[in-house]
Enzyme design. Structure first.
Site, mmCIF file in Angstrom:
data_model
loop_
_atom_site.group_PDB
_atom_site.id
_atom_site.type_symbol
_atom_site.label_atom_id
_atom_site.label_comp_id
_atom_site.label_asym_id
_atom_site.label_seq_id
_atom_site.Cartn_x
_atom_site.Cartn_y
_atom_site.Cartn_z
ATOM 1 N N ILE A 164 -15.859 40.181 26.478
ATOM 2 C CA ILE A 164 -16.732 39.089 27.898
ATOM 3 C C ILE A 164 -17.119 38.028 27.171
ATOM 4 O O ILE A 164 -17.161 37.266 27.692
ATOM 5 C CB ILE A 164 -17.228 40.587 28.976
ATOM 6 C CG1 ILE A 164 -16.595 41.463 28.579
ATOM 7 C CG2 ILE A 164 -18.210 39.551 29.362
ATOM 8 C CD1 ILE A 164 -15.622 40.763 29.673
ATOM 9 N N LYS A 189 -15.763 23.141 26.707
ATOM 10 C CA LYS A 189 -17.031 22.776 27.619
ATOM 11 C C LYS A 189 -17.986 21.466 26.836
ATOM 12 O O LYS A 189 -17.483 20.317 27.199
ATOM 13 C CB LYS A 189 -17.581 23.157 28.323
ATOM 14 C CG LYS A 189 -17.777 22.458 29.497
ATOM 15 C CD LYS A 189 -19.452 23.574 30.605
ATOM 16 C CE LYS A 189 -19.588 22.250 31.377
ATOM 17 N NZ LYS A 189 -19.968 22.905 32.998
ATOM 18 N N TYR A 240 15.514 16.351 15.277
ATOM 19 C CA TYR A 240 16.260 16.220 17.261
ATOM 20 C C TYR A 240 16.622 17.316 17.375
ATOM 21 O O TYR A 240 16.360 18.965 17.130
ATOM 22 C CB TYR A 240 16.607 14.749 16.814
ATOM 23 C CG TYR A 240 17.709 15.292 15.733
ATOM 24 C CD1 TYR A 240 18.766 16.558 16.506
ATOM 25 C CD2 TYR A 240 17.655 15.196 14.242
ATOM 26 C CE1 TYR A 240 19.812 16.465 15.744
ATOM 27 C CE2 TYR A 240 18.544 15.179 13.594
ATOM 28 C CZ TYR A 240 20.034 15.957 14.507
ATOM 29 O OH TYR A 240 20.694 16.435 13.277
ATOM 30 N N HIS A 242 28.751 26.291 17.956
ATOM 31 C CA HIS A 242 28.496 25.785 18.728
ATOM 32 C C HIS A 242 28.619 27.113 19.804
ATOM 33 O O HIS A 242 28.994 26.534 21.246
ATOM 34 C CB HIS A 242 29.585 24.827 19.125
ATOM 35 C CG HIS A 242 30.154 23.965 18.679
ATOM 36 N ND1 HIS A 242 28.880 22.954 18.675
ATOM 37 C CD2 HIS A 242 31.563 23.515 17.765
ATOM 38 C CE1 HIS A 242 29.448 21.918 17.218
ATOM 39 N NE2 HIS A 242 31.144 22.481 17.137
ATOM 40 N N ASN A 302 34.510 31.238 31.675
ATOM 41 C CA ASN A 302 35.646 32.865 31.789
ATOM 42 C C ASN A 302 35.885 32.742 30.090
ATOM 43 O O ASN A 302 36.407 32.319 29.577
ATOM 44 C CB ASN A 302 36.802 32.555 31.943
ATOM 45 C CG ASN A 302 36.376 31.932 34.339
ATOM 46 O OD1 ASN A 302 36.038 33.176 35.170
ATOM 47 N ND2 ASN A 302 37.086 30.930 34.878
#
Length: 523
Positions: free
Chosen positions: A130, A141, A220, A280, A427
């Protein structure tokens, strides 16, 4: 906002004490007054740091077993006061409030407690911080005047600026404030999910919020013109590539990470030593055996041409014999992921082959830690969430539907092929022999095309192999192609309107057909 704000006073209250003594020593050397509470104060005093007790400063003791320590106007007034407003400064002077220039707070380990097996609800609730989030938000802030640290990783930069400027710059304070709000947002999200009772399984939550932290930026993405980065999911406790230890090699690429993740996912599913060879994002080879080195050779033999420049996954510690195999001339490996590596294996892989300086060796640790049972995938406008496809069916649930029955010595290959086909893009068709992958047809618009590609990849080895299909055969043409290649058993989900025609085609060629009743699409 002032650019550089001197650090004269700091309040420190942390759960994670990592690096704290070094930070406090640096602050003390710079003449900073340090205020602290409870366990943090005792830790600092034991480290030889002069600390002012918060309870003595506020005139109000810690109470309710430490639940109330810093929740006091003399603390929050000192954090929230805007230094260039005369009325604010007059108010804190009138009430004897010290302005704080640095707030160092990290929060009770709620997420770690909630994820611990056997943790009670009472234990979890007690770890809901808390005062800590309130301190963090107040300092963030008022970042125009106050710096806030929420992680030991930030201590070094704060001390460096303190040494150079006697304070902190506005750029650093803005950065720390943003990270502070990220920190409390993720903390609150974990609590909200716990309190709402969100568990994996059952209904999906009505809202889903992710709190991920950037680990690194990559050179990249999939292509050189695309930027990319890696983010950490702090809730994931399983062995994974993001938290893995890189033992050697170049920086991982975006595509390396995708392939290594898929390679690791494949070998997790086997109890015996298993090896996967990825290219891949599809397996071009995979195998199991009682010996890791033998399994590795079988996996590399699955498609030797495609294995050049591949990444490899292991579900056992890479030993010397396996490393020697990988170092043989003519083989080039981009990256390897495994639970661990023997020292001799690391020595060979990082010195012997021509590519030794570049190969990435990724140590992920134990593979038996539980993975998240859900899978997330972003699409334009939102996210798809589903149960992960990890519930493999048992042979006891399968049904042989042809007159020709399966020879007992084929079941290992059938089970291996069925496990492998769920890791291939649909598939999907795989051919297997001797618990090794010898032919793969992936990502085709027509299932018969995938069959023909897998047969072409296997070549003469297709004779005597078993075939697995991730979904039903819509026509018997695939069966004819498989029979011509010498396939001797087929396993597939079934469920087509033409199942009877497919079964008849199998019976005509005396090929046993096993139906599982479960589809394994992977898009």
């Amino acid at each position: 906002m002032t650019d550089v704000v001197p650090i004269r006073t700091a309040i420190i209250s942390v759960s994670d004490k990592l690096g704290l003594a070094d930070l406090a020593a640096g602050l003390q050397a710079a003449g900073v007054e340090i205020y602290s509470t409870g366990g943090t104060r005792r830790h600092l005093e034991q480290s030889g740091i002069d600390v002012l007790d918060v309870a003595e400063y506020t005139g109000f003791p810690e109470m309710l077993d430490g639940r109330v320590k810093t929740l006091h106007p003399k603390i929050f007034g000192g954090i929230l006061a805007i230094r260039d407003r005369d009325d604010h400064m007059d108010a804190i002077e009138e009430h004897g409030i010290v302005p704080f220039d640095l707030v160092v707070v990290n929060l009770y380990p709620f997420a770690a407690t909630a994820s611990r097996p056997g943790a009670t609800r009472e234990e979890c609730v007690e770890q809901i911080d808390i005062g800590g989030p309130s301190l963090v938000r107040a300092a963030a802030k008022n970042h125009g005047d106050v710096a806030v640290a929420t992680s030991p990783e930030q201590y070094g930069e704060i001390l460096a600026q303190l040494d150079q400027t006697k304070g902190t710059t506005i750029e650093l304070r803005e950065q720390l404030a943003a990270e502070a709000f990220d920190h409390t947002a993720g903390y609150d999200r974990a609590i909200a999910d716990f309190m709402r009772g969100d568990t994996i399984g059952g209904e999906f939550p009505t809202s889903l919020n992710l709190s991920l932290r950037r680990k690194t930026q990559l050179r990249y993405g999939e292509n050189p013109h695309q930027r990319a980065a890696v983010y950490v999911d702090p809730t994931d406790r399983s062995a994974n590539l993001v938290s893995a230890r890189q033992i050697s090699g170049k920086e991982l690429s975006y595509n390396n990470l995708l392939d290594l993740d898929s390679a690791l996912e494949i070998v997790r599913g086997f109890g015996s030593p298993a090896v996967s060879v990825m290219k891949h994002n599809n397996p071009c080879g995979a195998a199991t055996d009682s010996s890791l080195a033998v399994a590795c050779q079988k996996a590399l033999d699955g498609d030797p041409l495609s294995a050049f420049g591949s990444v490899i996954g292991f579900n056992r510690t890479v030993d010397r014999a396996t490393a020697e195999l990988l170092c043989e001339p003519g083989l080039f490996i981009e990256a390897i992921v495994a639970p661990d590596f023997q020292a001799e294996a690391v020595g060979l892989l990082t010195t012997k082959p021509r590519w030794s300086e570049n190969v990435r060796l990724m140590q992920v640790g134990r593979l038996d830690l539980p993975q998240s049972p859900i899978q997330r995938r972003f699409i334009s406008g939102g996210m798809l969430v589903q149960d992960a496809d990890r519930m493999t069916s048992s042979p006891l649930q399968w049904k042989t539907v042809t007159k020709t029955k399966v020879d007992d010595d084929l079941w290992d290959d059938i089970a291996f092929a069925w496990e492998m086909v769920r890791h291939v893009k649909s598939n999907a068709i795989v051919l297997a022999k001797d618990t090794s992958l010898i032919g793969v047809g992936a990502g085709q618009m027509s299932r018969v095309d995938s069959v023909e590609i897998s047969i072409d990849k296997a070549g003469d080895r297709a004779d005597g192999s078993v075939l697995a299909s991730d979904a039903f055969f819509p026509f018997p043409d695939s069966i004819e192609a498989a029979a011509d290649a010498g396939v001797i058993a087929i396993i597939q989900p079934g469920g087509s309107r033409r199942d009877n025609e497919v079964i008849e085609a199998c019976d005509k060629h005396e090929i046993p057909l096993v139906l599982t009743g479960r589809r394994h699409f992977k898009h």
